[in-house]
Design an enzyme around this catalytic site. Structure first.
Site, PDB file in Angstrom:
ATOM      1  N   HIS A   1       0.869  -1.178   0.000  1.00  0.00           N
ATOM      2  CA  HIS A   1       0.000   0.000   0.000  1.00  0.00           C
ATOM      3  C   HIS A   1       0.914   1.239   0.000  1.00  0.00           C
ATOM      4  O   HIS A   1       2.004   1.198   0.555  1.00  0.00           O
ATOM      5  CB  HIS A   1      -0.832  -0.053   1.292  1.00  0.00           C
ATOM      6  CG  HIS A   1      -1.892   0.982   1.417  1.00  0.00           C
ATOM      7  ND1 HIS A   1      -1.633   2.289   1.757  1.00  0.00           N
ATOM      8  CD2 HIS A   1      -3.240   0.902   1.282  1.00  0.00           C
ATOM      9  CE1 HIS A   1      -2.764   2.969   1.819  1.00  0.00           C
ATOM     10  NE2 HIS A   1      -3.755   2.157   1.521  1.00  0.00           N
TER      11      HIS A   1
ATOM     12  N   ASP B   1       3.376  -4.186   8.270  1.00  0.00           N
ATOM     13  CA  ASP B   1       2.169  -3.391   8.095  1.00  0.00           C
ATOM     14  C   ASP B   1       0.985  -4.336   8.311  1.00  0.00           C
ATOM     15  O   ASP B   1       0.621  -5.112   7.438  1.00  0.00           O
ATOM     16  CB  ASP B   1       2.160  -2.789   6.683  1.00  0.00           C
ATOM     17  CG  ASP B   1       0.849  -2.085   6.373  1.00  0.00           C
ATOM     18  OD1 ASP B   1      -0.058  -2.094   7.225  1.00  0.00           O
ATOM     19  OD2 ASP B   1       0.734  -1.538   5.259  1.00  0.00           O
TER      20      ASP B   1
ATOM     21  N   GLN C   1      -4.264  -4.709   7.348  1.00  0.00           N
ATOM     22  CA  GLN C   1      -5.292  -5.677   6.947  1.00  0.00           C
ATOM     23  C   GLN C   1      -5.200  -6.950   7.794  1.00  0.00           C
ATOM     24  O   GLN C   1      -6.219  -7.531   8.163  1.00  0.00           O
ATOM     25  CB  GLN C   1      -5.155  -6.041   5.459  1.00  0.00           C
ATOM     26  CG  GLN C   1      -5.360  -4.873   4.501  1.00  0.00           C
ATOM     27  CD  GLN C   1      -6.787  -4.342   4.497  1.00  0.00           C
ATOM     28  OE1 GLN C   1      -7.726  -5.041   4.856  1.00  0.00           O
ATOM     29  NE2 GLN C   1      -6.956  -3.091   4.100  1.00  0.00           N
TER      30      GLN C   1
ATOM     31  N   LYS D   1      -9.976   0.000  10.790  1.00  0.00           N
ATOM     32  CA  LYS D   1     -10.185  -1.221   9.991  1.00  0.00           C
ATOM     33  C   LYS D   1     -10.534  -2.407  10.887  1.00  0.00           C
ATOM     34  O   LYS D   1     -11.007  -3.432  10.417  1.00  0.00           O
ATOM     35  CB  LYS D   1      -8.934  -1.537   9.175  1.00  0.00           C
ATOM     36  CG  LYS D   1      -8.655  -0.492   8.092  1.00  0.00           C
ATOM     37  CD  LYS D   1      -7.624  -0.972   7.112  1.00  0.00           C
ATOM     38  CE  LYS D   1      -7.016   0.156   6.315  1.00  0.00           C
ATOM     39  NZ  LYS D   1      -7.839   0.575   5.172  1.00  0.00           N
TER      40      LYS D   1
ATOM     41  N   CYS E   1      -4.767   2.334  -3.674  1.00  0.00           N
ATOM     42  CA  CYS E   1      -3.562   2.899  -3.039  1.00  0.00           C
ATOM     43  C   CYS E   1      -2.361   1.972  -3.217  1.00  0.00           C
ATOM     44  O   CYS E   1      -1.520   1.852  -2.311  1.00  0.00           O
ATOM     45  CB  CYS E   1      -3.779   3.192  -1.560  1.00  0.00           C
ATOM     46  SG  CYS E   1      -5.054   4.408  -1.267  1.00  0.00           S
TER      47      CYS E   1
HETATM   48  C1  LIG Z   1      -2.230  -2.698   3.819  1.00  0.00           C
HETATM   49  C2  LIG Z   1      -2.542  -1.295   4.243  1.00  0.00           C
HETATM   50  N1  LIG Z   1      -1.587  -0.559   4.819  1.00  0.00           N
HETATM   51  C3  LIG Z   1      -1.802   0.688   5.254  1.00  0.00           C
HETATM   52  C4  LIG Z   1      -3.022   1.285   5.102  1.00  0.00           C
HETATM   53  C5  LIG Z   1      -3.208   2.690   5.555  1.00  0.00           C
HETATM   54  O1  LIG Z   1      -4.138   2.780   6.593  1.00  0.00           O
HETATM   55  P1  LIG Z   1      -4.663   4.202   7.089  1.00  0.00           P
HETATM   56  O2  LIG Z   1      -5.183   4.927   5.889  1.00  0.00           O
HETATM   57  O3  LIG Z   1      -5.723   3.866   8.070  1.00  0.00           O
HETATM   58  O4  LIG Z   1      -3.511   4.914   7.722  1.00  0.00           O
HETATM   59  C6  LIG Z   1      -4.056   0.572   4.490  1.00  0.00           C
HETATM   60  C7  LIG Z   1      -5.373   1.186   4.251  1.00  0.00           C
HETATM   61  O5  LIG Z   1      -6.085   0.822   3.341  1.00  0.00           O
HETATM   62  C8  LIG Z   1      -3.807  -0.761   4.058  1.00  0.00           C
HETATM   63  O6  LIG Z   1      -4.764  -1.502   3.481  1.00  0.00           O
END
Ligand SMILES: Cc1ncc(COP(=O)(O)O)c(C=O)c1O
Length: 401
Positions: free
Chosen positions: A120, A197, A200, A223, A359
């Protein structure tokens, strides 16, 4: 056969969305919230808000106690050895930016940072920008045909020059779990710091950060059925000690005069300014709710809906699923039809899914696509939600073709 969700009624927004003829299948973007969270927010704001860690008065003491109890709950959820290893941020993105700034001093020109091809933007751009600031090499670990990091190639690419490995646990586009144990063990053996990270991954199953063996683990509360504006950065003790302070202001300072200051260690030293107090308390209440559920029943329910989704997509002509999704979501394209057109027709029929690059532009580009449709599931979905999606998809495709 109809498969109900035993937990659907715990999420009042699902019934409200249904009254608006909306079927919510975008939980990988953000989730609906349990009544337990609404009650906690109502209680906090209804009984007296106060700032934390500062005030002597009773509301301040109660807010601080509730806030710190949430830290304990997050630590327990992740099986962190100590609640002081849990830093509250404003989301996974701000946690990853904190790391990219807080660790910057440890990099020298020519050092390498390894990430994967499926990251992401939140786990790509902070490292890309750090690499540009410090003249580092960003190494991209390639994927196999299923959409998992290719372990053989990764083990070759992570070497003595690798100072940091940052990878997703569960892909937000492909729904694939990454081979973290082998990757993390190898990176650590090379002397690299490891960042997971978990944005998810944290939503599906309980993950033990000590067992995982990462130095840092990040996720966003929203999430995980919790409120927005709250994120978590877990760090192993020796890794946290390598972080330099990066945002400055109230709460994080020990002593200050006009020309110098000293700062608190983690966690408070990395929580400058007033934190999202209600949100953190709400996350604690959400974790209490989640902990009260039968985790294996949730897992079975999600797995069964996921199979329903995958079977239905595979049965339809011209539908191509990206990768081999393992959990809770699937992204797909349809031959000869633009994803934005499908998304438009699904939206018109009240099906809330996500379309576009998710993203993860470099991943989509690597697949030769400018976008895809993603359907993502949560514990409150039932088989009728999935069926309504298929009915709408069939109708949409009939019109477009
Ligand atoms: C794998 C992953 N990492 C990071 C993020 C970023 O999360 P946030 O926008 O809540 O900071 C997301 C959000 O979709 C994600 O799916």
């Amino acid at each position: 056969m109809f498969q109900p969700s035993p937990w659907r009624a715990d999420f009042p927004a699902i019934a409200a969305l249904q009254r608006q003829h909306q079927t919510y299948l975008d939980s990988a973007a953000t989730t609906q919230k349990p009544q337990a969270l609404l009650d906690a927010l109502n209680h906090y704001y209804g009984h007296g808000a106060a700032n934390v860690h500062r005030a002597q008065h009773l509301p301040g003491a109660l807010a601080t106690q509730a806030f710190e109890t949430s830290r304990d709950k997050v630590a327990a959820w992740l099986n962190a050895a100590d609640a002081r290893q849990v830093i509250f941020t404003h989301g996974a993105t701000s946690a990853l930016n904190l790391l990219a700034y807080g660790l910057e001093h440890g990099f020298n020109e020519g050092d390498e940072i390894a990430i994967s091809a499926l990251e992401h933007h939140a786990n790509l751009l902070p490292w890309q920008q750090l690499a540009r600031r410090r003249n580092l090499r960003l190494v991209i670990l390639p994927l196999d045909e299923h959409g998992c990091i290719d372990l053989n190639q990764a083990l070759q690419l992570i070497g003595p020059r690798t100072r940091l490995l940052a990878v997703s646990q569960l892909s937000n586009v492909l729904g694939t779990w990454q081979p973290l144990p082998a990757l993390l063990a190898h990176a650590r053996a090379q002397g690299a710091l490891t960042v997971v990270d978990g944005a998810q991954g944290v939503v599906h199953g309980r993950h033990d950060v000590q067992q995982l063996g990462c130095d840092f683990y990040v996720f966003s509360s929203h999430k995980l059925y919790g409120p927005e504006g709250v994120g978590v950065l877990y760090g192993r003790q020796h890794a946290l000690q390598q972080l330099l302070h990066w945002q400055f202001g109230g709460e994080m300072v020990q002593l200050a005069d006009y020309h110098s200051a000293s700062f608190r260690p983690a966690p408070l030293g990395f929580e400058a300014g007033t934190p999202p107090i209600a949100g953190v308390i709400g996350l604690g209440a959400t974790l209490d709710y989640l902990a009260s559920l039968d985790a294996s029943a949730v897992e079975r329910h999600e797995a069964s809906l996921h199979q329903h989704l995958l079977r239905g997509l595979a049965d339809r002509d011209g539908v191509r699923i990206l990768g081999t999704p393992q959990t809770a979501l699937a992204s797909f394209v349809v031959d000869g039809v633009h994803n934005a057109d499908i998304a438009h027709l699904l939206t018109e029929q009240g099906i809330a899914v996500r379309a576009g690059h998710h993203c993860a532009m470099p991943l989509l580009q690597g697949l030769g696509l400018d976008g895809a449709i993603r359907v993502s599931l949560a514990l409150y979905n039932d088989s009728d939600d999935v069926q309504r999606f298929f009915d709408a998809l069939d109708q949409g495709l009939e019109m477009l073709r």
